[in-house]
Design a protein around this motif. Structure first.
Motif, PDB file in Angstrom:
ATOM      1  N   GLY A   1     -26.370  -4.865  -0.949  1.00 16.82           N
ATOM      2  CA  GLY A   1     -25.649  -3.816  -0.199  1.00 16.82           C
ATOM      3  C   GLY A   1     -24.456  -3.052  -1.788  1.00 16.82           C
ATOM      4  O   GLY A   1     -24.596  -1.816  -2.184  1.00 16.82           O
ATOM      5  N   TYR A   2     -24.261  -3.624  -3.085  1.00 13.41           N
ATOM      6  CA  TYR A   2     -24.099  -2.911  -3.838  1.00 13.41           C
ATOM      7  C   TYR A   2     -24.491  -2.593  -4.921  1.00 13.41           C
ATOM      8  O   TYR A   2     -24.244  -1.573  -5.359  1.00 13.41           O
ATOM      9  CB  TYR A   2     -22.465  -4.107  -4.553  1.00 13.41           C
ATOM     10  N   THR A   3     -25.804  -3.117  -4.431  1.00  8.65           N
ATOM     11  CA  THR A   3     -27.260  -2.335  -5.755  1.00  8.65           C
ATOM     12  C   THR A   3     -26.821  -0.922  -4.756  1.00  8.65           C
ATOM     13  O   THR A   3     -27.059   0.550  -5.638  1.00  8.65           O
ATOM     14  CB  THR A   3     -27.789  -2.832  -5.968  1.00  8.65           C
ATOM     15  N   LEU A   4     -27.142  -0.274  -3.369  1.00  9.26           N
ATOM     16  CA  LEU A   4     -27.575   0.662  -2.970  1.00  9.26           C
ATOM     17  C   LEU A   4     -26.262   1.454  -2.929  1.00  9.26           C
ATOM     18  O   LEU A   4     -26.375   2.903  -3.228  1.00  9.26           O
ATOM     19  CB  LEU A   4     -27.359   0.061  -1.245  1.00  9.26           C
ATOM     20  N   THR A   5     -25.168   0.857  -3.278  1.00 11.84           N
ATOM     21  CA  THR A   5     -23.730   1.272  -3.385  1.00 11.84           C
ATOM     22  C   THR A   5     -23.660   2.440  -4.396  1.00 11.84           C
ATOM     23  O   THR A   5     -23.834   4.152  -4.302  1.00 11.84           O
ATOM     24  CB  THR A   5     -22.570   0.792  -2.670  1.00 11.84           C
TER      25      THR A   5
ATOM     26  N   VAL B   1     -10.943   9.809 -16.001  1.00 17.61           N
ATOM     27  CA  VAL B   1      -9.260   8.222 -15.590  1.00 17.61           C
ATOM     28  C   VAL B   1     -10.207   8.248 -14.074  1.00 17.61           C
ATOM     29  O   VAL B   1      -9.068   6.742 -14.356  1.00 17.61           O
ATOM     30  CB  VAL B   1      -8.199   9.843 -14.993  1.00 17.61           C
ATOM     31  N   ALA B   2     -10.319   8.316 -13.560  1.00 15.81           N
ATOM     32  CA  ALA B   2     -11.066   6.940 -12.807  1.00 15.81           C
ATOM     33  C   ALA B   2     -11.365   5.721 -12.830  1.00 15.81           C
ATOM     34  O   ALA B   2     -10.905   4.572 -12.224  1.00 15.81           O
ATOM     35  CB  ALA B   2     -12.173   7.496 -11.758  1.00 15.81           C
ATOM     36  N   ASN B   3     -12.332   6.087 -14.716  1.00 13.84           N
ATOM     37  CA  ASN B   3     -12.512   4.467 -15.294  1.00 13.84           C
ATOM     38  C   ASN B   3     -10.921   4.070 -15.361  1.00 13.84           C
ATOM     39  O   ASN B   3     -10.820   2.329 -15.208  1.00 13.84           O
ATOM     40  CB  ASN B   3     -13.302   5.470 -16.251  1.00 13.84           C
ATOM     41  N   ILE B   4     -11.059   4.992 -16.112  1.00 12.35           N
ATOM     42  CA  ILE B   4      -9.472   3.831 -16.268  1.00 12.35           C
ATOM     43  C   ILE B   4      -8.282   3.308 -15.629  1.00 12.35           C
ATOM     44  O   ILE B   4      -7.795   2.064 -16.004  1.00 12.35           O
ATOM     45  CB  ILE B   4      -8.391   4.912 -17.700  1.00 12.35           C
ATOM     46  N   ILE B   5      -8.415   3.814 -14.566  1.00 11.84           N
ATOM     47  CA  ILE B   5      -7.652   3.202 -13.476  1.00 11.84           C
ATOM     48  C   ILE B   5      -7.949   1.503 -13.407  1.00 11.84           C
ATOM     49  O   ILE B   5      -7.613   1.288 -12.990  1.00 11.84           O
ATOM     50  CB  ILE B   5      -7.570   3.948 -12.276  1.00 11.84           C
TER      51      ILE B   5
ATOM     52  N   LEU C   1     -13.580  -0.837  -5.748  1.00  7.08           N
ATOM     53  CA  LEU C   1     -14.267   0.307  -4.832  1.00  7.08           C
ATOM     54  C   LEU C   1     -14.296   0.392  -3.762  1.00  7.08           C
ATOM     55  O   LEU C   1     -14.389   1.699  -2.900  1.00  7.08           O
ATOM     56  CB  LEU C   1     -15.638  -1.459  -5.007  1.00  7.08           C
ATOM     57  N   SER C   2     -13.695  -0.417  -2.309  1.00  4.35           N
ATOM     58  CA  SER C   2     -13.865   0.365  -1.480  1.00  4.35           C
ATOM     59  C   SER C   2     -12.589   1.845  -1.264  1.00  4.35           C
ATOM     60  O   SER C   2     -13.072   2.421  -0.773  1.00  4.35           O
ATOM     61  CB  SER C   2     -13.138  -0.878  -0.281  1.00  4.35           C
ATOM     62  N   GLY C   3     -12.130   1.207  -2.082  1.00  2.00           N
ATOM     63  CA  GLY C   3     -11.338   2.735  -2.126  1.00  2.00           C
ATOM     64  C   GLY C   3     -11.822   4.221  -2.618  1.00  2.00           C
ATOM     65  O   GLY C   3     -11.822   5.125  -2.093  1.00  2.00           O
ATOM     66  N   TYR C   4     -12.648   3.857  -4.016  1.00  2.22           N
ATOM     67  CA  TYR C   4     -12.729   4.762  -4.823  1.00  2.22           C
ATOM     68  C   TYR C   4     -14.130   5.345  -3.855  1.00  2.22           C
ATOM     69  O   TYR C   4     -14.269   6.995  -3.791  1.00  2.22           O
ATOM     70  CB  TYR C   4     -13.822   4.043  -5.620  1.00  2.22           C
ATOM     71  N   ILE C   5     -15.037   4.693  -3.159  1.00  2.00           N
ATOM     72  CA  ILE C   5     -15.808   5.379  -1.835  1.00  2.00           C
ATOM     73  C   ILE C   5     -14.908   6.074  -0.822  1.00  2.00           C
ATOM     74  O   ILE C   5     -15.649   7.141  -0.608  1.00  2.00           O
ATOM     75  CB  ILE C   5     -16.518   3.994  -1.012  1.00  2.00           C
TER      76      ILE C   5
ATOM     77  N   GLY D   1     -16.600   7.786  -9.908  1.00  2.96           N
ATOM     78  CA  GLY D   1     -16.397   7.621 -11.535  1.00  2.96           C
ATOM     79  C   GLY D   1     -15.652   6.151 -11.419  1.00  2.96           C
ATOM     80  O   GLY D   1     -16.214   5.553 -12.264  1.00  2.96           O
ATOM     81  N   GLY D   2     -15.320   6.340 -10.488  1.00  2.00           N
ATOM     82  CA  GLY D   2     -14.384   4.605 -10.206  1.00  2.00           C
ATOM     83  C   GLY D   2     -15.589   3.535 -10.251  1.00  2.00           C
ATOM     84  O   GLY D   2     -15.302   1.881  -9.775  1.00  2.00           O
ATOM     85  N   THR D   3     -16.535   3.954  -8.765  1.00  2.00           N
ATOM     86  CA  THR D   3     -17.808   3.465  -8.415  1.00  2.00           C
ATOM     87  C   THR D   3     -18.144   2.553  -9.450  1.00  2.00           C
ATOM     88  O   THR D   3     -19.104   2.112  -9.299  1.00  2.00           O
ATOM     89  CB  THR D   3     -18.873   4.316  -7.535  1.00  2.00           C
ATOM     90  N   PHE D   4     -19.030   3.548 -10.659  1.00  2.00           N
ATOM     91  CA  PHE D   4     -19.681   2.852 -11.485  1.00  2.00           C
ATOM     92  C   PHE D   4     -19.129   2.033 -12.818  1.00  2.00           C
ATOM     93  O   PHE D   4     -19.998   0.488 -12.089  1.00  2.00           O
ATOM     94  CB  PHE D   4     -20.074   4.091 -11.780  1.00  2.00           C
ATOM     95  N   PRO D   5     -17.978   1.628 -12.650  1.00  2.00           N
ATOM     96  CA  PRO D   5     -17.501   0.278 -13.083  1.00  2.00           C
ATOM     97  C   PRO D   5     -17.523  -0.926 -12.228  1.00  2.00           C
ATOM     98  O   PRO D   5     -17.835  -1.963 -12.489  1.00  2.00           O
ATOM     99  CB  PRO D   5     -16.711   0.655 -14.443  1.00  2.00           C
ATOM    100  N   SER D   6     -17.065  -0.787 -10.948  1.00  2.00           N
ATOM    101  CA  SER D   6     -16.716  -1.602 -10.471  1.00  2.00           C
ATOM    102  C   SER D   6     -18.291  -2.048 -10.005  1.00  2.00           C
ATOM    103  O   SER D   6     -18.365  -3.743  -9.232  1.00  2.00           O
ATOM    104  CB  SER D   6     -16.128  -0.394  -8.865  1.00  2.00           C
ATOM    105  N   VAL D   7     -18.881  -1.336  -9.063  1.00  2.39           N
ATOM    106  CA  VAL D   7     -20.833  -1.902  -9.095  1.00  2.39           C
ATOM    107  C   VAL D   7     -20.802  -3.191 -10.188  1.00  2.39           C
ATOM    108  O   VAL D   7     -21.230  -3.836  -9.831  1.00  2.39           O
ATOM    109  CB  VAL D   7     -21.239  -0.697  -8.453  1.00  2.39           C
ATOM    110  N   THR D   8     -20.570  -2.604 -10.875  1.00  2.00           N
ATOM    111  CA  THR D   8     -21.477  -3.438 -12.268  1.00  2.00           C
ATOM    112  C   THR D   8     -21.011  -4.511 -12.426  1.00  2.00           C
ATOM    113  O   THR D   8     -21.352  -4.876 -12.524  1.00  2.00           O
ATOM    114  CB  THR D   8     -21.568  -1.849 -13.622  1.00  2.00           C
ATOM    115  N   THR D   9     -19.084  -4.242 -12.487  1.00  2.00           N
ATOM    116  CA  THR D   9     -19.349  -5.572 -12.765  1.00  2.00           C
ATOM    117  C   THR D   9     -19.014  -6.672 -11.996  1.00  2.00           C
ATOM    118  O   THR D   9     -19.270  -8.023 -12.109  1.00  2.00           O
ATOM    119  CB  THR D   9     -17.388  -5.308 -12.559  1.00  2.00           C
ATOM    120  N   ILE D  10     -19.058  -6.237 -10.303  1.00  2.00           N
ATOM    121  CA  ILE D  10     -19.717  -7.256  -9.252  1.00  2.00           C
ATOM    122  C   ILE D  10     -21.192  -7.049  -9.736  1.00  2.00           C
ATOM    123  O   ILE D  10     -20.988  -8.454  -9.247  1.00  2.00           O
ATOM    124  CB  ILE D  10     -19.169  -5.864  -7.342  1.00  2.00           C
ATOM    125  N   THR D  11     -21.791  -6.830  -9.182  1.00  2.00           N
ATOM    126  CA  THR D  11     -23.105  -6.614  -9.685  1.00  2.00           C
ATOM    127  C   THR D  11     -23.352  -8.583 -11.048  1.00  2.00           C
ATOM    128  O   THR D  11     -24.383  -9.293 -10.809  1.00  2.00           O
ATOM    129  CB  THR D  11     -24.468  -6.226  -9.792  1.00  2.00           C
TER     130      THR D  11
END
Length: 400
Positions: free
Chosen positions: A219-223, A266-270, A284-288, A323-333
Motif C-alpha cells: 500500500g505504501y509503495t503504491l502510494t 519546505v515540505a521536506n524540511i517540515i 504521510l496521511s496529512g501530505y496526501i 514533497g512530503g510524501t517522498f520522505p514519508s514513504v521512503t522512511t516507512i517502507t
C-alpha cells in the motif's frame, strides 16, 4: 541492530549518499536543452531523441530492481563502486556516440548503472541509522532529489551553450569520477556478513515478492508510485501550460518551476523536523490529503476559468503534498523492509520511475488534462494509503 556507532562522520556520509541519488536526475534533465542540436547532428526525429530519455528511465527501473536485492546478499560497497564506475564509462560512451542507436543503447546501460546510486544510497542509510535520525536523513535525500530537476536544465543550458550536447556527458563523466572517489574514500561496507541474506542470490529476489505480498508495504509503495505519477505529469506538461497557454517566457516559466520546487523543499524540511514527534504514517496521511485537495482545486479552476495565478497556486499546494510524501514513504517502507533493505529500496525506487515513465506523456498541453490526470493519480495514492492502514503502527517485517 543498525550500525549507528560505526558512523564517525554522518554528515559526510549523508552528503555522499545524497550526491549519489542526485546523479540520475541530473542525467535525465541536463541534456534536454541539447535535444534540437542532438537531433540535427545525429539526423534523428524529435521522437527518437526523446526515446534516448525514455530508455534511460527504463534502465533506472530495471537497474534498481536487480541491484537492490543482489546487494542484500553481496553487500553495498562493491556494487556502489561497480555501478559508479560503469556510469562514468558509459557517460564517456554517450559523449562519443557516433549514431543515435548507439546513443540510445548507451543511455539504457547508463540508466542501469546509475540506478546503483539511487537504490544503494537508501539501503546504506537504512543499514546505518534507526530511530528519529532515519526520517531526517531521508528528508535530506528527498531535498536533493527536489533540487536536481531545477538545477539540471539550468546547468545543462549553460553547458550546451558553451560546448554542445556532448559536453553534458563529459560533465557527467567527471561527476562520476568525483562520486567514485568519494565512495571509495567515504563509504565503508554497511551490511556485515552476518546480516546478509543467508540463501543464494535468487532468494533475495524472492524477498521482493514477500514484501509486496504484505498489505502495508504494498500500500505504501503504491502510494509513492501514484504520487510520483502526479509529479511526472506536472513535469511533462507544465512547460506547455505556462508558456503556450499563459504566455510566459522560458525564464518566467523557470521561476514558476523553481518556486514549486522550493515548496517541495519546505515540505521536506517540515517532515524532517516533525517526524521527531509525529509518526511518519500520520504525516504521510496529512501530505496526501493536502495533495488531493490541491489537485481538486486545480481541476475545478481549470475547468471553470483557468488563470495563471490559480494554476500556479494549485500546483504549489499539490507539490507541497508530493514533497512530503517522498520522505514519508521512503522512511516507512525502509523500516518495514529493514532486514532486506536493498529489496525494499528497489521496489519503492523502481516503482517511482516506472510510474513516472508511464504517465509523464499523459498531460499534453492542456491545463484541464494535466489537472485531471494529477487528481486521478493522487486519488489513487489516497486509496492505496488507506489500504496500507496508516493508523496502525509501522513494524519491521522479518524476511528469510
Amino acid at each position: 541492530m543498525p550500525q549507528t556507532t560505526a558512523v564517525r562522520r554522518p554528515i559526510a556520509l549523508i552528503v555522499i549518499l545524497s550526491a549519489l541519488t542526485a546523479v540520475a536526475p541530473f542525467a535525465i534533465d541536463m541534456y534536454v536543452p541539447g535535444f534540437p542540436e542532438l537531433g540535427v547532428e545525429l539526423k534523428s526525429a524529435a521522437s527518437t531523441v526523446q526515446l534516448s530519455m525514455s530508455v534511460f528511465l527504463i534502465g533506472l527501473v530495471i537497474g534498481q530492481l536487480v541491484i537492490g536485492p543482489i546487494s542484500d546478499k553481496l553487500g553495498r560497497r562493491r556494487l556502489l563502486l561497480g555501478g559508479t564506475s560503469l556510469f562514468t564509462v558509459l557517460s564517456v560512451a554517450c559523449a562519443v556516440a557516433p549514431t543515435m542507436p548507439l546513443l540510445i543503447a548507451g543511455r539504457f546501460l547508463q540508466g542501469c548503472a546509475g540506478a546503483a546510486g539511487l537504490v544503494l544510497a537508501r539501503a546504506v542509510l537504512t543499514d546505518r541509522f534507526a530511530g528519529p535520525r532515519l526520517p531526517f536523513y531521508f528528508s535530506i535525500q528527498s531535498m536533493i532529489l527536489g533540487i536536481a530537476p531545477v538545477l539540471g536544465p539550468l546547468l545543462g543550458g549553460l553547458i550546451v551553450t558553451a560546448g554542445g550536447w556532448r559536453a553534458v556527458f563529459w560533465v557527467l563523466a567527471g561527476l562520476g569520477v568525483v562520486l567514485l572517489t568519494s565512495v571509495f574514500l567515504g563509504v565503508s561496507e554497511s551490511l556485515p556478513v552476518e546480516r546478509r541474506a543467508p540463501q543464494g542470490i535468487g532468494a533475495t529476489f524472492t524477498a521482493m515478492g514477500q514484501l509486496m505480498r504484505g498489505r502495508a508495504f504494498a500500500g505504501y509503495t503504491l502510494t509513492l508510485g501514484f504520487a510520483a505519477a502526479a509529479m511526472f505529469i506536472y513535469i511533462g506538461g507544465s512547460s506547455y501550460v505556462f508558456q503556450d497557454l499563459f504566455g510566459l517566457s522560458a525564464a518566467q516559466y523557470g521561476m514558476v518551476f523553481a518556486s514549486n520546487a522550493a515548496v517541495m523543499l519546505v515540505a521536506n524540511i517540515i517532515f524532517g523536523r516533525a517526524s521527531k514527534r509525529i509518526a511518519p504514517s500520520l504525516l504521510l496521511s496529512g501530505y496526501i490529503t493536502v495533495g488531493v485537495a490541491g489537485a481538486l482545486a486545480l481541476a475545478i479552476q481549470a475547468t471553470i476559468a483557468p488563470t495563471l495565478g490559480g494554476t500556479w497556486a494549485g500546483l504549489a499546494v499539490v507539490m507541497f503534498g508530493i514533497g512530503g510524501t517522498f520522505p514519508s514513504v521512503t522512511t516507512i517502507t525502509q523500516t518495514i523492509g529493514r532486514s532486506r533493505a536493498g529489496a525494499a529500496a528497489a521496489l519503492s525506487g523502481g516503482g517511482t520511475y516506472l510510474f513516472g515513465a508511464l504517465t509523464s506523456p499523459l498531460s499534453g498541453g492542456e491545463v484541464s488534462a494535466m489537472a485531471l490526470y494529477m487528481l486521478i493519480a493522487l486519488g489513487l495514492a489516497a486509496i492505496a494509503l488507506i489500504s496500507a492502514r496508516p493508523w496502525q503502527p509501522v513494524v519491521e517485517r522479518t524476511l528469510t
